[in-house]
Design a protein around this motif. Structure first.
Motif, PDB file in Angstrom:
ATOM      1  N   ILE A  80     -32.014 -20.309 -58.488  1.00  0.00           N
ATOM      2  CA  ILE A  80     -30.946 -19.309 -58.401  1.00  0.00           C
ATOM      3  C   ILE A  80     -30.034 -19.699 -57.243  1.00  0.00           C
ATOM      4  CG2 ILE A  80     -30.372 -16.880 -58.013  1.00  0.00           C
ATOM      5  CD1 ILE A  80     -33.214 -16.265 -59.187  1.00  0.00           C
ATOM      6  N   ILE A  81     -28.762 -19.880 -57.558  1.00  0.00           N
ATOM      7  CA  ILE A  81     -27.748 -20.169 -56.556  1.00  0.00           C
ATOM      8  C   ILE A  81     -26.914 -18.901 -56.422  1.00  0.00           C
ATOM      9  CG2 ILE A  81     -25.803 -21.641 -55.900  1.00  0.00           C
ATOM     10  CD1 ILE A  81     -28.454 -23.216 -56.259  1.00  0.00           C
ATOM     11  N   GLY A  82     -26.899 -18.311 -55.238  1.00  0.00           N
ATOM     12  CA  GLY A  82     -26.205 -17.050 -55.020  1.00  0.00           C
ATOM     13  C   GLY A  82     -24.695 -17.172 -55.115  1.00  0.00           C
ATOM     14  N   ALA A  83     -24.043 -16.040 -55.220  1.00  0.00           N
ATOM     15  CA  ALA A  83     -22.583 -15.969 -55.311  1.00  0.00           C
ATOM     16  C   ALA A  83     -21.930 -16.561 -54.061  1.00  0.00           C
ATOM     17  CB  ALA A  83     -22.142 -14.524 -55.499  1.00  0.00           C
ATOM     18  N   ARG A  84     -20.760 -17.150 -54.245  1.00  0.00           N
ATOM     19  CA  ARG A  84     -19.940 -17.699 -53.158  1.00  0.00           C
ATOM     20  C   ARG A  84     -20.672 -18.761 -52.336  1.00  0.00           C
ATOM     21  NH1 ARG A  84     -19.674 -12.615 -53.481  1.00  0.00           N
ATOM     22  NH2 ARG A  84     -20.914 -12.215 -51.645  1.00  0.00           N
ATOM     23  N   THR A  85     -21.524 -19.522 -52.997  1.00  0.00           N
ATOM     24  CA  THR A  85     -22.293 -20.566 -52.327  1.00  0.00           C
ATOM     25  C   THR A  85     -21.722 -21.934 -52.665  1.00  0.00           C
ATOM     26  OG1 THR A  85     -24.313 -19.305 -52.092  1.00  0.00           O
ATOM     27  CG2 THR A  85     -24.588 -21.658 -52.336  1.00  0.00           C
ATOM     28  N   SER A  86     -21.761 -22.846 -51.691  1.00  0.00           N
ATOM     29  CA  SER A  86     -21.295 -24.216 -51.879  1.00  0.00           C
ATOM     30  C   SER A  86     -22.471 -25.175 -51.815  1.00  0.00           C
ATOM     31  CB  SER A  86     -20.300 -24.598 -50.779  1.00  0.00           C
ATOM     32  OG  SER A  86     -19.148 -23.806 -50.841  1.00  0.00           O
ATOM     33  N   ILE A  87     -22.599 -25.986 -52.853  1.00  0.00           N
ATOM     34  CA  ILE A  87     -23.574 -27.070 -52.865  1.00  0.00           C
ATOM     35  C   ILE A  87     -22.738 -28.351 -52.837  1.00  0.00           C
ATOM     36  CG2 ILE A  87     -25.557 -28.111 -54.006  1.00  0.00           C
ATOM     37  CD1 ILE A  87     -26.058 -25.154 -53.325  1.00  0.00           C
ATOM     38  N   ALA A  88     -22.742 -29.049 -51.700  1.00  0.00           N
ATOM     39  CA  ALA A  88     -21.820 -30.168 -51.467  1.00  0.00           C
ATOM     40  C   ALA A  88     -22.281 -31.448 -52.164  1.00  0.00           C
ATOM     41  CB  ALA A  88     -21.648 -30.395 -49.975  1.00  0.00           C
ATOM     42  N   HIS A  89     -21.395 -32.420 -52.144  1.00  0.00           N
ATOM     43  CA  HIS A  89     -21.541 -33.680 -52.862  1.00  0.00           C
ATOM     44  C   HIS A  89     -22.935 -34.288 -52.730  1.00  0.00           C
ATOM     45  CE1 HIS A  89     -17.219 -33.408 -53.074  1.00  0.00           C
ATOM     46  NE2 HIS A  89     -17.144 -33.413 -51.757  1.00  0.00           N
ATOM     47  N   ARG A  90     -23.486 -34.645 -53.875  1.00  0.00           N
ATOM     48  CA  ARG A  90     -24.745 -35.382 -54.011  1.00  0.00           C
ATOM     49  C   ARG A  90     -25.977 -34.676 -53.456  1.00  0.00           C
ATOM     50  NH1 ARG A  90     -23.883 -41.627 -52.905  1.00  0.00           N
ATOM     51  NH2 ARG A  90     -26.029 -41.220 -52.396  1.00  0.00           N
ATOM     52  N   ALA A  91     -25.902 -33.388 -53.236  1.00  0.00           N
ATOM     53  CA  ALA A  91     -27.102 -32.651 -52.823  1.00  0.00           C
ATOM     54  C   ALA A  91     -28.050 -32.537 -54.021  1.00  0.00           C
ATOM     55  CB  ALA A  91     -26.729 -31.266 -52.311  1.00  0.00           C
ATOM     56  N   ILE A  92     -29.328 -32.337 -53.717  1.00  0.00           N
ATOM     57  CA  ILE A  92     -30.342 -32.120 -54.749  1.00  0.00           C
ATOM     58  C   ILE A  92     -30.993 -30.771 -54.483  1.00  0.00           C
ATOM     59  CG2 ILE A  92     -32.537 -32.896 -55.717  1.00  0.00           C
ATOM     60  CD1 ILE A  92     -31.734 -35.752 -54.875  1.00  0.00           C
ATOM     61  N   VAL A  93     -30.991 -29.930 -55.503  1.00  0.00           N
ATOM     62  CA  VAL A  93     -31.681 -28.642 -55.438  1.00  0.00           C
ATOM     63  C   VAL A  93     -32.743 -28.693 -56.527  1.00  0.00           C
ATOM     64  CG1 VAL A  93     -31.469 -26.133 -55.640  1.00  0.00           C
ATOM     65  CG2 VAL A  93     -29.578 -27.488 -54.662  1.00  0.00           C
ATOM     66  N   HIS A  94     -34.011 -28.729 -56.107  1.00  0.00           N
ATOM     67  CA  HIS A  94     -35.101 -28.865 -57.075  1.00  0.00           C
ATOM     68  C   HIS A  94     -35.995 -27.640 -56.984  1.00  0.00           C
ATOM     69  CE1 HIS A  94     -38.189 -30.602 -59.565  1.00  0.00           C
ATOM     70  NE2 HIS A  94     -37.343 -31.604 -59.826  1.00  0.00           N
ATOM     71  N   GLY A  95     -36.088 -26.918 -58.083  1.00  0.00           N
ATOM     72  CA  GLY A  95     -36.854 -25.680 -58.114  1.00  0.00           C
ATOM     73  C   GLY A  95     -38.345 -25.908 -58.137  1.00  0.00           C
ATOM     74  N   PRO A  96     -39.042 -24.864 -57.753  1.00  0.00           N
ATOM     75  CA  PRO A  96     -38.521 -23.517 -57.553  1.00  0.00           C
ATOM     76  C   PRO A  96     -37.664 -23.437 -56.288  1.00  0.00           C
ATOM     77  CG  PRO A  96     -40.855 -23.601 -56.964  1.00  0.00           C
ATOM     78  CD  PRO A  96     -40.500 -24.939 -57.527  1.00  0.00           C
ATOM     79  N   CYS A  97     -36.531 -22.742 -56.431  1.00  0.00           N
ATOM     80  CA  CYS A  97     -35.615 -22.653 -55.302  1.00  0.00           C
ATOM     81  C   CYS A  97     -34.650 -21.486 -55.486  1.00  0.00           C
ATOM     82  CB  CYS A  97     -34.824 -23.952 -55.192  1.00  0.00           C
ATOM     83  SG  CYS A  97     -33.962 -24.151 -53.635  1.00  0.00           S
ATOM     84  N   VAL A  98     -34.405 -20.774 -54.391  1.00  0.00           N
ATOM     85  CA  VAL A  98     -33.401 -19.719 -54.363  1.00  0.00           C
ATOM     86  C   VAL A  98     -32.493 -20.006 -53.174  1.00  0.00           C
ATOM     87  CG1 VAL A  98     -32.967 -17.250 -54.038  1.00  0.00           C
ATOM     88  CG2 VAL A  98     -34.948 -18.001 -55.377  1.00  0.00           C
ATOM     89  N   VAL A  99     -31.192 -20.031 -53.433  1.00  0.00           N
ATOM     90  CA  VAL A  99     -30.206 -20.216 -52.373  1.00  0.00           C
ATOM     91  C   VAL A  99     -29.390 -18.934 -52.317  1.00  0.00           C
ATOM     92  CG1 VAL A  99     -28.287 -21.603 -51.519  1.00  0.00           C
ATOM     93  CG2 VAL A  99     -30.140 -22.705 -52.805  1.00  0.00           C
ATOM     94  N   GLY A 100     -29.392 -18.270 -51.175  1.00  0.00           N
ATOM     95  CA  GLY A 100     -28.734 -16.973 -51.034  1.00  0.00           C
ATOM     96  C   GLY A 100     -27.220 -17.035 -51.132  1.00  0.00           C
ATOM     97  N   GLU A 101     -26.623 -15.863 -51.201  1.00  0.00           N
ATOM     98  CA  GLU A 101     -25.168 -15.740 -51.273  1.00  0.00           C
ATOM     99  C   GLU A 101     -24.503 -16.333 -50.039  1.00  0.00           C
ATOM    100  OE1 GLU A 101     -23.871 -11.730 -51.892  1.00  0.00           O
ATOM    101  OE2 GLU A 101     -25.054 -11.504 -53.716  1.00  0.00           O
ATOM    102  N   SER A 102     -23.327 -16.888 -50.250  1.00  0.00           N
ATOM    103  CA  SER A 102     -22.480 -17.409 -49.168  1.00  0.00           C
ATOM    104  C   SER A 102     -23.157 -18.468 -48.310  1.00  0.00           C
ATOM    105  CB  SER A 102     -21.983 -16.258 -48.289  1.00  0.00           C
ATOM    106  OG  SER A 102     -21.270 -15.327 -49.069  1.00  0.00           O
TER     107      SER A 102
END
Length: 186
Positions: A80-102
């Motif tokens: 889950i990627i929260g509202a108004r969130t930035s995941i910048a170039h070439r990042a890796i998000v591998h679940g389980p994972c929650v990224v909060g708003e903003s």
């Protein structure tokens, strides 16, 4: 490219979002309104758990998934990627994972099996693995955060960090409108 996973799940993309034609969205992915998904990003929800179940990957409203980002999950766990969130170039998000708003996740950073609090900043080339970060937490560039990390030794997000994160989000929201306007011309 929007495509089904082997179980027949097809991504659901809000009409106001922009997905670059070179990006790949596969399976049980939900993209909310005014999201920017940049070139060569891959968001792939195609693994199931031992019971054959899969949680969705949700990209919150007004977020941006920049060039070359990979979002995937182990054994059907949610991302889950929260509202108004930035995941910048070439990042890796591998679940389980929650990224909060903003939140802001920097270039080439890796997140795995973690929760990132609202307004947190994970700078470039950092790793957060198996650890939950509180709201407004700051991870310096190249830092590795894990279960044994003493979080009290690290600082909170500054006004300058927040201003940078907000500027990135604002810029990418403008790109959604611009690219949607010209999307049928390239």
């Amino acid at each position: 490219m929007i495509r089904k996973n082997p179980y027949g799940d097809l991504p659901v993309v809000h009409p106001s979002a922009f997905v670059d034609p070179t990006a790949i969205l596969c399976g049980r992915v939900i993209v909310e309104e005014n999201v920017f998904i940049g070139p060569y990003a891959v968001i792939r929800a195609d693994e199931v758990n031992a019971d054959g179940e899969m949680e969705p990957m949700i990209i919150g409203a007004h977020s941006n998934i920049q060039d070359g980002v990979v979002i995937h999950s182990k054994s059907g766990a949610a991302v889950i990627i929260g509202a108004r969130t930035s995941i910048a170039h070439r990042a890796i998000v591998h679940g389980p994972c929650v990224v909060g708003e903003s939140a802001f996740i920097g270039f080439n950073s890796v997140l795995f099996n973690c929760t990132i609090g609202k307004g947190a900043v994970v700078r470039h080339n950092a790793v957060v693995d198996g650890c939950d970060l509180p709201d407004d937490f700051y991870v310096p560039s190249t830092e590795r955060i894990g279960p044994g990390t003493d979080l009290d030794t690290l600082s909170r997000v500054t006004v300058q960090d927040s201003a940078f994160s907000e500027d990135v989000a604002r810029t990418n929201n403008s790109l959604v409108e611009g690219y949607r306007r010209i999307q049928n011309s390239f």
